[in-house]
Design a protein around this motif. Structure first.
Motif, PDB file in Angstrom:
ATOM      1  N   THR A 112       1.389  22.964  -7.605  1.00  0.00           N
ATOM      2  CA  THR A 112       1.093  21.744  -6.830  1.00  0.00           C
ATOM      3  C   THR A 112      -0.044  21.951  -5.831  1.00  0.00           C
ATOM      4  O   THR A 112      -0.293  21.102  -4.988  1.00  0.00           O
ATOM      5  N   LYS A 113      -0.752  23.073  -5.930  1.00  0.00           N
ATOM      6  CA  LYS A 113      -1.775  23.405  -4.932  1.00  0.00           C
ATOM      7  C   LYS A 113      -2.919  22.393  -4.906  1.00  0.00           C
ATOM      8  O   LYS A 113      -3.314  21.901  -3.861  1.00  0.00           O
ATOM      9  N   LYS A 114      -3.491  22.088  -6.052  1.00  0.00           N
ATOM     10  CA  LYS A 114      -4.642  21.191  -6.119  1.00  0.00           C
ATOM     11  C   LYS A 114      -4.276  19.828  -6.701  1.00  0.00           C
ATOM     12  O   LYS A 114      -5.128  19.091  -7.177  1.00  0.00           O
ATOM     13  N   LEU A 115      -3.018  19.483  -6.622  1.00  0.00           N
ATOM     14  CA  LEU A 115      -2.543  18.232  -7.200  1.00  0.00           C
ATOM     15  C   LEU A 115      -2.905  17.060  -6.299  1.00  0.00           C
ATOM     16  O   LEU A 115      -2.568  17.041  -5.117  1.00  0.00           O
ATOM     17  N   LYS A 116      -3.614  16.075  -6.831  1.00  0.00           N
ATOM     18  CA  LYS A 116      -3.996  14.893  -6.058  1.00  0.00           C
ATOM     19  C   LYS A 116      -3.345  13.627  -6.617  1.00  0.00           C
ATOM     20  O   LYS A 116      -2.966  12.728  -5.861  1.00  0.00           O
ATOM     21  N   LYS A 117      -3.230  13.545  -7.934  1.00  0.00           N
ATOM     22  CA  LYS A 117      -2.610  12.381  -8.574  1.00  0.00           C
ATOM     23  C   LYS A 117      -1.653  12.846  -9.652  1.00  0.00           C
ATOM     24  O   LYS A 117      -1.867  13.885 -10.280  1.00  0.00           O
ATOM     25  N   ILE A 118      -0.613  12.059  -9.855  1.00  0.00           N
ATOM     26  CA  ILE A 118       0.364  12.393 -10.898  1.00  0.00           C
ATOM     27  C   ILE A 118       1.097  11.131 -11.316  1.00  0.00           C
ATOM     28  O   ILE A 118       1.176  10.163 -10.545  1.00  0.00           O
ATOM     29  N   THR A 119       1.640  11.140 -12.529  1.00  0.00           N
ATOM     30  CA  THR A 119       2.410  10.001 -13.026  1.00  0.00           C
ATOM     31  C   THR A 119       3.895  10.320 -12.935  1.00  0.00           C
ATOM     32  O   THR A 119       4.335  11.399 -13.348  1.00  0.00           O
ATOM     33  N   CYS A 120       4.662   9.396 -12.380  1.00  0.00           N
ATOM     34  CA  CYS A 120       6.099   9.611 -12.232  1.00  0.00           C
ATOM     35  C   CYS A 120       6.774   9.636 -13.603  1.00  0.00           C
ATOM     36  O   CYS A 120       6.490   8.798 -14.461  1.00  0.00           O
ATOM     37  N   GLU A 121       7.678  10.579 -13.795  1.00  0.00           N
ATOM     38  CA  GLU A 121       8.390  10.713 -15.074  1.00  0.00           C
ATOM     39  C   GLU A 121       9.322   9.545 -15.340  1.00  0.00           C
ATOM     40  O   GLU A 121       9.583   9.195 -16.484  1.00  0.00           O
ATOM     41  N   LYS A 122       9.803   8.911 -14.251  1.00  0.00           N
ATOM     42  CA  LYS A 122      10.807   7.861 -14.405  1.00  0.00           C
ATOM     43  C   LYS A 122      10.204   6.455 -14.434  1.00  0.00           C
ATOM     44  O   LYS A 122      10.396   5.708 -15.386  1.00  0.00           O
ATOM     45  N   CYS A 123       9.442   6.103 -13.384  1.00  0.00           N
ATOM     46  CA  CYS A 123       8.917   4.722 -13.301  1.00  0.00           C
ATOM     47  C   CYS A 123       7.529   4.579 -13.926  1.00  0.00           C
ATOM     48  O   CYS A 123       6.999   3.465 -14.036  1.00  0.00           O
ATOM     49  N   SER A 124       6.911   5.708 -14.296  1.00  0.00           N
ATOM     50  CA  SER A 124       5.609   5.744 -14.981  1.00  0.00           C
ATOM     51  C   SER A 124       4.460   5.207 -14.125  1.00  0.00           C
ATOM     52  O   SER A 124       3.389   4.878 -14.643  1.00  0.00           O
ATOM     53  N   LYS A 125       4.654   5.125 -12.812  1.00  0.00           N
ATOM     54  CA  LYS A 125       3.576   4.663 -11.942  1.00  0.00           C
ATOM     55  C   LYS A 125       2.654   5.819 -11.567  1.00  0.00           C
ATOM     56  O   LYS A 125       3.090   6.954 -11.446  1.00  0.00           O
ATOM     57  N   ARG A 126       1.383   5.496 -11.423  1.00  0.00           N
ATOM     58  CA  ARG A 126       0.396   6.501 -11.026  1.00  0.00           C
ATOM     59  C   ARG A 126       0.496   6.694  -9.515  1.00  0.00           C
ATOM     60  O   ARG A 126       0.406   5.738  -8.738  1.00  0.00           O
ATOM     61  N   LEU A 127       0.696   7.949  -9.092  1.00  0.00           N
ATOM     62  CA  LEU A 127       0.987   8.238  -7.691  1.00  0.00           C
ATOM     63  C   LEU A 127      -0.080   9.115  -7.057  1.00  0.00           C
ATOM     64  O   LEU A 127      -0.616  10.017  -7.695  1.00  0.00           O
ATOM     65  N   LEU A 128      -0.382   8.819  -5.779  1.00  0.00           N
ATOM     66  CA  LEU A 128      -1.241   9.694  -4.986  1.00  0.00           C
ATOM     67  C   LEU A 128      -0.355  10.699  -4.266  1.00  0.00           C
ATOM     68  O   LEU A 128       0.617  10.321  -3.615  1.00  0.00           O
ATOM     69  N   VAL A 129      -0.691  11.978  -4.365  1.00  0.00           N
ATOM     70  CA  VAL A 129       0.092  13.009  -3.689  1.00  0.00           C
ATOM     71  C   VAL A 129      -0.378  13.094  -2.243  1.00  0.00           C
ATOM     72  O   VAL A 129      -1.552  13.336  -1.971  1.00  0.00           O
ATOM     73  N   THR A 130       0.533  12.852  -1.282  1.00  0.00           N
ATOM     74  CA  THR A 130       0.172  12.824   0.127  1.00  0.00           C
ATOM     75  C   THR A 130       0.887  13.913   0.914  1.00  0.00           C
ATOM     76  O   THR A 130       1.973  14.359   0.533  1.00  0.00           O
ATOM     77  N   ASP A 131       0.268  14.334   2.016  1.00  0.00           N
ATOM     78  CA  ASP A 131       0.898  15.309   2.913  1.00  0.00           C
ATOM     79  C   ASP A 131       1.191  14.668   4.274  1.00  0.00           C
ATOM     80  O   ASP A 131       1.488  15.350   5.242  1.00  0.00           O
ATOM     81  N   LYS A 132       1.097  13.337   4.345  1.00  0.00           N
ATOM     82  CA  LYS A 132       1.315  12.612   5.604  1.00  0.00           C
ATOM     83  C   LYS A 132       2.762  12.191   5.809  1.00  0.00           C
ATOM     84  O   LYS A 132       3.070  11.474   6.739  1.00  0.00           O
ATOM     85  N   TYR A 133       3.625  12.616   4.942  1.00  0.00           N
ATOM     86  CA  TYR A 133       5.031  12.225   5.031  1.00  0.00           C
ATOM     87  C   TYR A 133       5.720  12.956   6.189  1.00  0.00           C
ATOM     88  O   TYR A 133       5.626  14.160   6.334  1.00  0.00           O
ATOM     89  N   ASN A 134       6.405  12.176   7.045  1.00  0.00           N
ATOM     90  CA  ASN A 134       7.143  12.760   8.161  1.00  0.00           C
ATOM     91  C   ASN A 134       8.433  11.951   8.352  1.00  0.00           C
ATOM     92  O   ASN A 134       8.465  10.971   9.104  1.00  0.00           O
ATOM     93  N   ASN A 135       9.473  12.386   7.651  1.00  0.00           N
ATOM     94  CA  ASN A 135      10.755  11.662   7.655  1.00  0.00           C
ATOM     95  C   ASN A 135      10.591  10.203   7.233  1.00  0.00           C
ATOM     96  O   ASN A 135      11.306   9.307   7.690  1.00  0.00           O
ATOM     97  N   GLY A 136       9.615   9.968   6.386  1.00  0.00           N
ATOM     98  CA  GLY A 136       9.394   8.612   5.897  1.00  0.00           C
ATOM     99  C   GLY A 136       7.933   8.223   6.015  1.00  0.00           C
ATOM    100  O   GLY A 136       7.149   8.878   6.698  1.00  0.00           O
ATOM    101  N   LEU A 137       7.588   7.168   5.314  1.00  0.00           N
ATOM    102  CA  LEU A 137       6.217   6.681   5.310  1.00  0.00           C
ATOM    103  C   LEU A 137       6.267   5.162   5.354  1.00  0.00           C
ATOM    104  O   LEU A 137       6.994   4.529   4.583  1.00  0.00           O
ATOM    105  N   LYS A 138       5.524   4.583   6.300  1.00  0.00           N
ATOM    106  CA  LYS A 138       5.541   3.128   6.458  1.00  0.00           C
ATOM    107  C   LYS A 138       4.115   2.613   6.587  1.00  0.00           C
ATOM    108  O   LYS A 138       3.319   3.154   7.352  1.00  0.00           O
ATOM    109  N   GLU A 139       3.800   1.562   5.830  1.00  0.00           N
ATOM    110  CA  GLU A 139       2.477   0.965   5.887  1.00  0.00           C
ATOM    111  C   GLU A 139       2.605  -0.543   6.108  1.00  0.00           C
ATOM    112  O   GLU A 139       3.518  -1.180   5.593  1.00  0.00           O
ATOM    113  N   THR A 140       1.656  -1.093   6.887  1.00  0.00           N
ATOM    114  CA  THR A 140       1.640  -2.528   7.160  1.00  0.00           C
ATOM    115  C   THR A 140       0.260  -3.081   6.844  1.00  0.00           C
ATOM    116  O   THR A 140      -0.754  -2.432   7.114  1.00  0.00           O
ATOM    117  N   ASP A 141       0.227  -4.270   6.270  1.00  0.00           N
ATOM    118  CA  ASP A 141      -1.049  -4.889   5.913  1.00  0.00           C
ATOM    119  C   ASP A 141      -0.902  -6.411   5.979  1.00  0.00           C
ATOM    120  O   ASP A 141       0.181  -6.924   6.291  1.00  0.00           O
TER     121      ASP A 141
END
Length: 429
Positions: free
Chosen positions: A59-88
């Protein structure tokens, strides 16, 4: 506030009769405004969309990956801190009676490990714009003591507000629903379905109330329109607007409004004919601007020299007496050349070129310092200060007091030649 006038009562009534925001509209906005994320923990990856987790070998240079279950394309983030919340925000453009209406919906996405993500949407503002560009706003209440100007009180109801000209009016949405309903007068004033980076409510208000904004939109001067709405510096009788009309007549598109405005200021400074397309519509704006800018810098430098001529002469005598033993020192290696500054005029030149304080703070008066100038390929790069007490390089700065990409090489070359400076000090003794 309670509606008092007939207009206010009408707006409140129209607001109540607007159709409910649909789940389909919300889901489209969720997809357009938010990215899908995965977070890694050691060799495990957690999908923050569906809650699935699985092991990955590297997982060292991993930036994007596809979920095995929901098949969505995911961005690998390191900003997670007991949860992630976005507003727009997203907007729905519609009409009612003779009002152009911009509906603002605040959307939130909450993500946690091993949980399916949660979406929430609520309408926070409705901006009513009449055919003359006047606005009235229905909005939810905000927390008064919050550090955020859009900290909405979710449980509050939409109500008429006294002050429409607040920070919330200028909120820019990330997405506008495609099925837009627009008044005929808005189309007449140049709107073609595109916003050019401008919030819809601001664009509608501008083209309905400001003839300059309307003209800029119709003539496709989009960058100048954006600049004008943000700065409102164009006046119907001003030099900029007269120059813009020349550009419009000559089919000249102003691609960088701020740069062009600066250029017009320079033309005016040098008393060029700003009614002539030859000057107002340059083929190469950057080249024409930089040429005049260099001319003005020389003018300022010349004036400064004249003003300080007597003082410079006096300081030069003192400087020569204090540092003459170092004059003539030059260090070179490859494309780098470093020499001791020998005149007060050179101090002024260094200060003007690099926009730092080597001249204004009178470094030539510092008894225990030696100032050098570094050039790369003959071009001024950095100014160096050396302590004569301990032969230490105190600083080496380029334009704006910042180090250049040659900083390490310059410091290395000076360090290597410090013995030559020491030798000159002993000679003076």
């Amino acid at each position: 506030m309670k509606p008092k006038t007939a207009l206010e009562i009408k707006i409140v009534e129209l607001s109540k009769n607007l159709p409910q925001v649909t789940q389909q509209q919300n889901e489209l906005a969720f997809a357009k405004c938010f990215d899908n994320y995965a977070v890694q923990s050691r060799k495990n990856l957690f999908c923050l969309e569906c809650g699935h987790n699985w092991k990955v070998a590297d997982t060292k240079k991993l930036k994007k990956i596809t979920c095995e279950k929901c098949s969505k394309r995911l961005l690998v983030t390191d900003k997670y801190n007991n949860g992630l919340k976005e507003t727009d925000y997203y907007q729905i453009i519609t009409t009612a009676d003779k009002f152009q209406i911009v509906r603002m919906i605040c959307i939130t996405k909450t993500m946690r490990k091993n949980c399916q993500c949660f979406h929430f949407a609520h309408e926070v503002m409705q901006i009513f714009i009449d055919e003359s560009g006047k606005t009235r706003t229905m909005s939810k209440n905000v927390m008064g003591l919050s550090q955020y100007f859009d900290q909405w009180i979710i449980s509050s109801e939409l109500s008429l507000k006294i002050n429409d000209n607040n920070s919330r009016f200028y909120l820019r949405p990330s997405f506008v629903q495609p099925n837009k309903k627009v008044l005929p007068v808005v189309k007449r004033n140049g709107f073609n379905g595109k916003f050019y980076g401008i919030a819809p409510q601001i664009l509608f208000k501008a083209i309905l109330s400001d003839s300059i904004a309307e003209t800029l939109l119709k003539t496709k001067q989009h960058n100048m329109l954006y600049y004008h709405i943000r700065n409102t510096s164009l006046k119907p009788t001003g030099i900029y607007w007269n120059a813009i009309k020349i550009c419009i007549r000559n089919s000249y598109n102003i691609s960088d409004a701020k740069f062009w405005i600066d250029y017009i200021d320079l033309l005016q400074h040098f008393m060029k004919d700003i009614r002539s397309p030859k000057y107002v519509c340059p083929l190469d704006l950057k080249k024409a601007h930089d040429k005049l800018m260099a001319k003005k810098v020389k003018e300022i430098w010349k004036n400064t020299v004249e003003e300080n001529k007597k003082q410079i002469g006096k300081n030069q005598r003192h400087y020569f007496k204090a540092k003459k033993q170092f004059f003539g020192l030059v260090f070179t290696e490859k494309n780098i050349s470093i020499n001791v500054i020998e005149t007060i005029k050179e101090f002024l030149e260094e200060g003007c070129i690099h926009n730092h304080c080597v001249f204004t703070n009178e470094y030539y008066k510092k008894q225990n310092s030696l100032i050098l100038s570094a050039k790369v390929n003959g071009v001024h790069a950095e100014t160096i200060q050396i302590s004569l007490e301990n032969l230490e390089i105190l600083q080496s700065r380029g334009r704006g007091n910042k180090a250049t990409r040659y900083n390490k090489e310059i410091i290395k070359l000076v360090s290597k030649n410090l013995p030559q400076i020491r030798a000159r000090m002993k000679t003076a003794c």
